[in-house]
Design a protein around this motif. Structure first.
Motif, PDB file in Angstrom:
ATOM      1  N   ASP A  21      87.097   8.406 -38.980  1.00  0.00           N
ATOM      2  CA  ASP A  21      85.866   9.119 -39.848  1.00  0.00           C
ATOM      3  C   ASP A  21      86.444   8.829 -41.320  1.00  0.00           C
ATOM      4  O   ASP A  21      87.590   8.810 -41.600  1.00  0.00           O
ATOM      5  CB  ASP A  21      86.058  10.577 -39.638  1.00  0.00           C
ATOM      6  CG  ASP A  21      85.622  10.572 -38.068  1.00  0.00           C
ATOM      7  OD1 ASP A  21      84.852  10.159 -37.766  1.00  0.00           O
ATOM      8  OD2 ASP A  21      86.224  11.630 -37.439  1.00  0.00           O
TER       9      ASP A  21
ATOM     10  N   GLU B  32      79.679  -2.670 -47.330  1.00  0.00           N
ATOM     11  CA  GLU B  32      79.671  -1.413 -48.139  1.00  0.00           C
ATOM     12  C   GLU B  32      80.192  -1.543 -49.422  1.00  0.00           C
ATOM     13  O   GLU B  32      81.361  -1.703 -49.621  1.00  0.00           O
ATOM     14  CB  GLU B  32      80.621  -0.436 -47.316  1.00  0.00           C
ATOM     15  CG  GLU B  32      80.107  -0.055 -45.869  1.00  0.00           C
ATOM     16  CD  GLU B  32      80.938   0.586 -44.990  1.00  0.00           C
ATOM     17  OE1 GLU B  32      80.808   0.472 -43.659  1.00  0.00           O
ATOM     18  OE2 GLU B  32      81.593   1.307 -45.429  1.00  0.00           O
TER      19      GLU B  32
ATOM     20  N   GLU C 197      78.711   4.024 -36.473  1.00  0.00           N
ATOM     21  CA  GLU C 197      79.103   2.760 -35.735  1.00  0.00           C
ATOM     22  C   GLU C 197      79.545   2.943 -34.333  1.00  0.00           C
ATOM     23  O   GLU C 197      80.600   3.373 -34.212  1.00  0.00           O
ATOM     24  CB  GLU C 197      80.160   2.062 -36.522  1.00  0.00           C
ATOM     25  CG  GLU C 197      79.781   1.731 -37.960  1.00  0.00           C
ATOM     26  CD  GLU C 197      81.136   1.138 -38.734  1.00  0.00           C
ATOM     27  OE1 GLU C 197      80.845   1.206 -40.224  1.00  0.00           O
ATOM     28  OE2 GLU C 197      81.721   0.577 -38.297  1.00  0.00           O
TER      29      GLU C 197
ATOM     30  N   ARG D 289      83.152   6.368 -36.519  1.00  0.00           N
ATOM     31  CA  ARG D 289      83.156   5.148 -35.899  1.00  0.00           C
ATOM     32  C   ARG D 289      83.784   5.270 -34.659  1.00  0.00           C
ATOM     33  O   ARG D 289      84.791   6.166 -34.421  1.00  0.00           O
ATOM     34  CB  ARG D 289      83.909   4.202 -36.579  1.00  0.00           C
ATOM     35  CG  ARG D 289      84.180   2.920 -35.811  1.00  0.00           C
ATOM     36  CD  ARG D 289      84.862   1.932 -36.867  1.00  0.00           C
ATOM     37  NE  ARG D 289      85.289   0.623 -36.020  1.00  0.00           N
ATOM     38  CZ  ARG D 289      84.257  -0.280 -35.682  1.00  0.00           C
ATOM     39  NH1 ARG D 289      83.297  -0.366 -36.154  1.00  0.00           N
ATOM     40  NH2 ARG D 289      84.931  -1.221 -34.690  1.00  0.00           N
TER      41      ARG D 289
ATOM     42  N   ARG E 227      81.184   8.250 -42.710  1.00  0.00           N
ATOM     43  CA  ARG E 227      81.336   7.268 -41.829  1.00  0.00           C
ATOM     44  C   ARG E 227      81.883   7.546 -40.445  1.00  0.00           C
ATOM     45  O   ARG E 227      83.085   8.235 -40.503  1.00  0.00           O
ATOM     46  CB  ARG E 227      81.710   5.895 -42.232  1.00  0.00           C
ATOM     47  CG  ARG E 227      82.085   4.727 -41.069  1.00  0.00           C
ATOM     48  CD  ARG E 227      83.173   3.795 -41.382  1.00  0.00           C
ATOM     49  NE  ARG E 227      83.111   2.738 -40.910  1.00  0.00           N
ATOM     50  CZ  ARG E 227      84.142   1.909 -40.536  1.00  0.00           C
ATOM     51  NH1 ARG E 227      85.511   2.238 -40.844  1.00  0.00           N
ATOM     52  NH2 ARG E 227      84.251   0.926 -39.893  1.00  0.00           N
TER      53      ARG E 227
ATOM     54  N   GLY F 185      79.028  13.263 -38.836  1.00  0.00           N
ATOM     55  CA  GLY F 185      78.421  13.044 -40.056  1.00  0.00           C
ATOM     56  C   GLY F 185      77.733  14.562 -40.475  1.00  0.00           C
ATOM     57  O   GLY F 185      77.745  14.775 -41.607  1.00  0.00           O
TER      58      GLY F 185
ATOM     59  N   LEU G 205      72.130   4.415 -40.045  1.00  0.00           N
ATOM     60  CA  LEU G 205      72.243   5.276 -41.259  1.00  0.00           C
ATOM     61  C   LEU G 205      71.330   6.433 -41.000  1.00  0.00           C
ATOM     62  O   LEU G 205      70.234   6.422 -40.733  1.00  0.00           O
ATOM     63  CB  LEU G 205      71.914   4.587 -42.458  1.00  0.00           C
ATOM     64  CG  LEU G 205      72.729   3.105 -42.684  1.00  0.00           C
ATOM     65  CD1 LEU G 205      72.149   2.476 -44.103  1.00  0.00           C
ATOM     66  CD2 LEU G 205      74.109   3.824 -42.760  1.00  0.00           C
TER      67      LEU G 205
ATOM     68  N   TRP H 295      78.482  10.440 -48.451  1.00  0.00           N
ATOM     69  CA  TRP H 295      78.751   9.506 -47.425  1.00  0.00           C
ATOM     70  C   TRP H 295      79.522   9.881 -46.301  1.00  0.00           C
ATOM     71  O   TRP H 295      80.635  10.094 -46.791  1.00  0.00           O
ATOM     72  CB  TRP H 295      78.851   7.985 -48.136  1.00  0.00           C
ATOM     73  CG  TRP H 295      79.090   6.895 -47.162  1.00  0.00           C
ATOM     74  CD1 TRP H 295      78.005   6.240 -46.200  1.00  0.00           C
ATOM     75  CD2 TRP H 295      80.191   6.298 -46.729  1.00  0.00           C
ATOM     76  NE1 TRP H 295      78.664   5.420 -45.546  1.00  0.00           N
ATOM     77  CE2 TRP H 295      79.917   5.148 -45.670  1.00  0.00           C
ATOM     78  CE3 TRP H 295      81.526   6.753 -46.788  1.00  0.00           C
ATOM     79  CZ2 TRP H 295      81.061   4.499 -45.124  1.00  0.00           C
ATOM     80  CZ3 TRP H 295      82.530   5.897 -46.576  1.00  0.00           C
ATOM     81  CH2 TRP H 295      82.233   4.742 -45.612  1.00  0.00           C
TER      82      TRP H 295
ATOM     83  N   ARG I 280      82.949  -6.462 -41.021  1.00  0.00           N
ATOM     84  CA  ARG I 280      82.496  -4.963 -42.293  1.00  0.00           C
ATOM     85  C   ARG I 280      83.607  -5.409 -43.232  1.00  0.00           C
ATOM     86  O   ARG I 280      84.690  -5.696 -43.198  1.00  0.00           O
ATOM     87  CB  ARG I 280      82.979  -3.920 -41.496  1.00  0.00           C
ATOM     88  CG  ARG I 280      82.884  -2.776 -42.780  1.00  0.00           C
ATOM     89  CD  ARG I 280      83.906  -1.615 -42.298  1.00  0.00           C
ATOM     90  NE  ARG I 280      83.355  -0.150 -43.150  1.00  0.00           N
ATOM     91  CZ  ARG I 280      84.458   0.433 -43.209  1.00  0.00           C
ATOM     92  NH1 ARG I 280      85.724   0.473 -43.020  1.00  0.00           N
ATOM     93  NH2 ARG I 280      84.101   1.813 -43.902  1.00  0.00           N
TER      94      ARG I 280
ATOM     95  N   CYS J 199      79.172  10.654 -33.429  1.00  0.00           N
ATOM     96  CA  CYS J 199      79.409  10.325 -34.811  1.00  0.00           C
ATOM     97  C   CYS J 199      78.188  11.009 -35.496  1.00  0.00           C
ATOM     98  O   CYS J 199      78.495  11.156 -36.687  1.00  0.00           O
ATOM     99  CB  CYS J 199      79.117   8.519 -34.762  1.00  0.00           C
ATOM    100  SG  CYS J 199      80.282   7.822 -33.859  1.00  0.00           S
TER     101      CYS J 199
ATOM    102  N   ARG K 194      84.253  -4.048 -47.110  1.00  0.00           N
ATOM    103  CA  ARG K 194      84.013  -2.868 -47.862  1.00  0.00           C
ATOM    104  C   ARG K 194      84.698  -2.917 -49.274  1.00  0.00           C
ATOM    105  O   ARG K 194      86.094  -3.177 -49.388  1.00  0.00           O
ATOM    106  CB  ARG K 194      84.666  -1.678 -47.307  1.00  0.00           C
ATOM    107  CG  ARG K 194      84.789  -0.396 -47.964  1.00  0.00           C
ATOM    108  CD  ARG K 194      85.085   0.757 -47.165  1.00  0.00           C
ATOM    109  NE  ARG K 194      85.002   1.896 -47.927  1.00  0.00           N
ATOM    110  CZ  ARG K 194      83.992   2.911 -48.223  1.00  0.00           C
ATOM    111  NH1 ARG K 194      82.925   2.633 -47.701  1.00  0.00           N
ATOM    112  NH2 ARG K 194      84.346   3.937 -48.890  1.00  0.00           N
TER     113      ARG K 194
ATOM    114  N   GLN L   8      76.824   7.578 -41.503  1.00  0.00           N
ATOM    115  CA  GLN L   8      76.574   6.280 -40.923  1.00  0.00           C
ATOM    116  C   GLN L   8      77.651   6.460 -39.795  1.00  0.00           C
ATOM    117  O   GLN L   8      78.676   6.933 -39.716  1.00  0.00           O
ATOM    118  CB  GLN L   8      77.450   5.310 -42.003  1.00  0.00           C
ATOM    119  CG  GLN L   8      77.786   3.787 -41.427  1.00  0.00           C
ATOM    120  CD  GLN L   8      78.325   3.141 -42.446  1.00  0.00           C
ATOM    121  OE1 GLN L   8      77.894   3.067 -43.840  1.00  0.00           O
ATOM    122  NE2 GLN L   8      79.297   2.119 -42.104  1.00  0.00           N
TER     123      GLN L   8
END
Lengths: 397, 397, 397, 397
Positions: free
Chosen positions: A242, D229, A229, A151, A149, A184, A217, A147, D149, A180, D151, A227
């Motif tokens: 990140d 999350e 944002e 942002r 993320r 990713g 996503l 994963w 959010r 972003c 998490r 992901q």
């Protein structure tokens, strides 16, 4: 040493020029193009650029320059790229490449047909922290990436055209989602195919047509998730962070708001704090060297070094096209309210990525689910019986 | 564009070369000098330096170079500076300038007599965070600076000569106190005279003659305090932090261990983490771009830009001399166990700084000590009666 | 279950009562004493305290209470302690114990002669972070402690008497130095004798007689250093941080300004932020539960549990006396400008602590100074020749 | 003062007991129930609980206790609640309330029919940071909440039954999604109806049937988004963070991994670090007081205070039911790969929330999109023409 035709003299053009001409660099902006005479002339004067013009074609074809750098509004990228390709000059284009995948595809085809060098100026993949992280991930520090993320949020862009979907191609997804998404992709692995997206977007605050807040996503063929944002509604400055999770580790990056520089002032006399900073007194979080922290320095080094040595840069028009294709799927998903497949007419990565087996034998009868050291020093195992599928726990003495 | 004679090919010589030749720079190392053939040749090969030699004089006098950069052990600085001065070449010398003020003074005199440009390579004053902070302080963001703490600690240096006072001139004070003292001076104001120091030092951990831990206070004429903390006994990596307090604000800088880059890894396969990092698994704190974060980039830009434009750089041999004089007083204080005056034969700053009055009238009868907003929203005043000197409190309704 | 006579209804009395009566506690304030009727009555009403009085003796002797808690200005501690001792009641006194060691000694003697339980309410040694750190250090996580820095700074106290040396006994050293000194002592080891101090203090900002900024070093018999930094001149809130360095590790604690709670607000409508917070908009750093974060909860638990089980609490009047003796030496050092011995008429710790040998043999001929893994994976050793004392380096292949 | 029947003696039962019986609390566990004799007896001994039993009904009906606290695996909640309701005793149940909304609804109906007090033990809404943040948001510090959010991730739970969907009701969504969903709801406003969810979940790492990683978006009627999350695949400890964005501000909370407590140790002798910590040497991030940081203290205070004063607690079975209903929709969405409506048979909040107008007039002709202060001190406006909809920019001189 390169001499640059710079198209566009807004904030991004200024950042590019600061980067190229700062710190004893050997490359220089030779010609600056702007749509208005006033801005072109002022920019040339401010940054000691020898020539300026309001004629884009003239700027591109200027015989003194050997590379074209595009820092224009999104709706002008295609025209500019085509001119550069026709002129046979290497071309570096700011993000996003196109307003959509079709435009990006056209630009990709144009430079490949013309055989000119193309670079996609995705600066945030080039921040020193990101570069070192990507290398570390490639070395295996995180195991398999599960994963990532990314942002990017702030209170909204500084120029009118960003707010107009006609010129920009959309709202905050087009503006910052592109960053972003590519971050990713860089962590998951660019050779892994992105297969589908789920995206929420809304216009929560501003009186505009475009979205000012979005979350998406991106699912990759190997099961990893990217992901993103992005928001034009964030308060407190510019948030660039990140997070990457892998089977063997974690990376957390903060590029802007918490980088080890904290200031409290009752007077607010310190001057410019940072891009998109919203206040001038109290606790402030300046950035030491913005163009460096935002990746511009390492980006142009890669671009020009690649040109000089005849290799491809880390980010090409092909990458820009992939990002546009993912964003197209995002906009479809916002409307359909479901996962949407990513339509990739061009795909040059791995054909098929197999999922790895998760089963690790503990003994003949059981599979290991988890091993944990307990406060009392003993080790606890969570096991699954291979036949019955039943989960049990066991203490290793 | 400059061509450099580099004297010294150890860690610091490598950092200097990485800086000069990284990121599309226009300046180049042309000649590398090392005391051994093996290292000179290897360095030249690794960094694509055209020429190398084990003859320092030859290196300095090489007609292809126009500037001498010194990255040698401390006991060789004076010899190298004198050679450069004789050769009439600009000379940039690493920190500390001398092993003591007498040596520094001799070097200062030599370059001034010869009329050559001199730069003191005090990189930590040039970190992007420090530069922006100093500018901000000058603009008034912190009011009057009252105190500046600078801390540099790690588990000990990487080369033998640092540990030998004969070659280095001392222990951790000489090695890193010089950084912290100049950082303090830069925040307090270089025109303010440092008048006395109080210093503790001890050899707490290593089996050496020199001190491996020291803490010092430098008192300036205007009452401000520069505090330095240096150690070769720290565990956990390299700790580089500054704190500045003024009448109107505060600055906190972290240059190395907490800069918004955090990684957890069970495999430790990520590669090089950061200078002086002590472990390879668990939570790690890499630095994005070390030479940039440590100030090398901005330092050489200032040095070469200064040379090109005929101005002085931010840090000159005069500054190096002041720092050495302060360190001399520190060593005296460690022995005498009292505050020791700083002996400045050369002083080019303000002759006399008057202390400012602290008295602010509240009304005819009383002086304001403090004003505070209370949780219930009312304002509380602490006042001093002008005649009796009595302290009272008063609630403003 | 205890019923408390509380002497003093200012900020500290309020914090104590919030602690005792918050979170389902079984102990209660039964009688509140204040010097003025108005404040006593209001406090009793606000906190549902059954009785109040302006007669200190009556409050102490009240038959319904079984313990006396002192939250008075410093100049009233001795009187209150003597009353409690006479009444034969356990007595808990806020920090500092006395205005100087002589007063503290008198209080220590009084409770010991009377045979009553005494507790020194040094809350900052009891913060959850500090308690866990001290335990961890005792377990060996840091090896031998070499240095402990404790810092407490804010823009100045909230009541008039703090600013008047006659009532308080001094300035910021007496107010907050006592905290930091005991924190340092707790990390170094309370059985290790503090032998001498070096202290700088000045009145940098406020129009007062007392010092508003001070820095001190306390040297312990085993060579460890306790460093304190206290100030009434800090801007930005209340800064409460500790750092501990040992031969095998490091601890960093932030108790107040950076605890994982960050808020940005343009409206400032959130209400009370934190003690000594200076502003209401922009980036704010509230504290989740102040009385808990500041150690009050764990402190009273230890005190009452100790009373109930017949053991001594972690902090006694003896500790308060040691701290006062150290502060006395600090004030002498500020004047003499040299290290001053700490005069300890009463000392109950270790009689003599031997320094440990630092020499670790590498082989027959040499002693190990440092071992370091280099970027290329090889290990570098810094060694000292036993006979010549010469330092050399060696690469282990 | 309450005497408690505690059902369940695992990790959660231990945390509850530590909380109730720590820090001078007046409430006590009187009877402990476990499914095995061995664990029941050991728990009673460890925590000085007077009675224990392996008969749940006996434990609930014990006449010495006046409240039942449930810390059992999820599949036993309903049985335990029904017993307590029948016994007419107040009942507090750990999270999640049920394995699904139907179970939760049955429990809600049971306590309401029986007229007994019910509390939903959702501790993470009660952390000191969260409580202060929620109050601050209610006061208006963030304007309208747009996004929250939450998490919660760690390497996986400690007991077998969590891994078995039959007993737990699912995987990581059921285990930790319930926390994050209620945190989001608390920030958005519990009176605002959650209308639909989009959820991704996968089994990325462990050889189990249930999901070990999930991300979800909960859309509220007013357009706000609650993002959760949750993962059992995270490496590096337990990550508990919340972020809230509103039109006027931002809140960032870190409850566990970065709370101002940092330790480096080469020996690892410090003892227990923190729940789910994965290593013992290098940089560690302990938590000062876990049960406090995780909200247990404030949660039980609210529960018992509510009982004593006849009011409802902040979290009731109704809230538990809403959370279960949202999670049911999540599981549907994972399968359908689209937004799924939340099915709320019981809804006691606002019937209809109107979206607010985003249009703020700049002048007669145009609407304000954004106002920004530029580096040069001038103010730039982004405006929309009311008639044409065209976006323009304008500099206010």
């Amino acid at each position: 040493m390169h001499k640059v035709t710079l198209l566009g003299t807004g904030l991004i053009g200024m950042f590019y020029t600061m980067t190229l001409q700062g710190q004893r660099g050997r490359d220089q902006v030779q010609v600056a193009y702007s749509r208005t005479e006033e801005r072109a002339a002022k920019f040339a004067q401010d940054w000691e650029v020898p020539r300026w013009t309001t004629d884009m074609e003239e700027a591109v074809r200027n015989p003194e320059t050997d590379v074209v750098v595009i820092g224009l509004p999104n709706n002008l990228h295609q025209e500019a790229v085509l001119l550069a390709a026709e002129a046979g000059k290497p071309v570096l284009c700011t993000k996003p490449l196109g307003r959509n995948a079709a435009e990006a595809r056209a630009m990709l085809d144009a430079v490949e047909r013309a055989g000119v060098f193309s670079g996609y100026l995705e600066d945030l993949v080039y921040t020193p922290k990101t570069l070192k992280s990507i290398e570390s991930v490639k070395n295996g520090s995180l195991g398999k990436v599960l994963w990532a993320r990314s942002r990017e949020t702030h209170p909204g862009p500084h120029s009118d055209w960003f707010w107009d979907p006609e010129q920009s191609g959309g709202g905050v997804i087009i503006d910052m989602g592109c960053h972003c998404i590519e971050i990713g992709r860089s962590f998951v692995g660019k050779e892994i195919k992105p297969v589908e997206v789920m995206c929420w977007a809304d216009t929560q605050v501003h009186p505009i047509e475009a979205e000012d807040h979005a979350i998406g996503l991106v699912r990759y063929e190997n099961g990893a998730i990217g992901q993103f944002e992005v928001s034009w509604t964030f308060r407190g400055g510019m948030d660039l962070r990140d997070e990457v999770s892998g089977t063997e580790g974690t990376i957390w990056l903060d590029h802007f708001l918490r980088t080890g520089f904290e200031m409290f002032t009752t007077t607010g006399l310190g001057g410019y704090v940072a891009e998109k900073a919203e206040h001038e007194t109290g606790w402030l979080f300046p950035v030491g060297d913005e163009v460096h922290a935002l990746g511009y320095v390492h980006m142009f080094t890669d671009m020009f070094d690649a040109m000089d040595s005849g290799r491809k840069p880390m980010e090409t028009f092909y990458d820009g096209y992939i990002v546009n294709a993912i964003m197209d799927a995002c906009y479809r998903s916002v409307k359909s309210k479901r996962w949407e497949p990513i339509d990739l007419e061009v795909w040059r990565g791995a054909v098929k990525t197999e999922a790895e087996s998760k089963e690790v034998d503990y003994d003949e009868k059981s599979v290991l689910i988890k091993k944990e050291k307990m406060p009392d020093g003993r080790t606890k195992l969570i096991l699954k019986d291979k036949e019955s599928g039943k989960v049990i726990q066991k203490i290793e003495e």
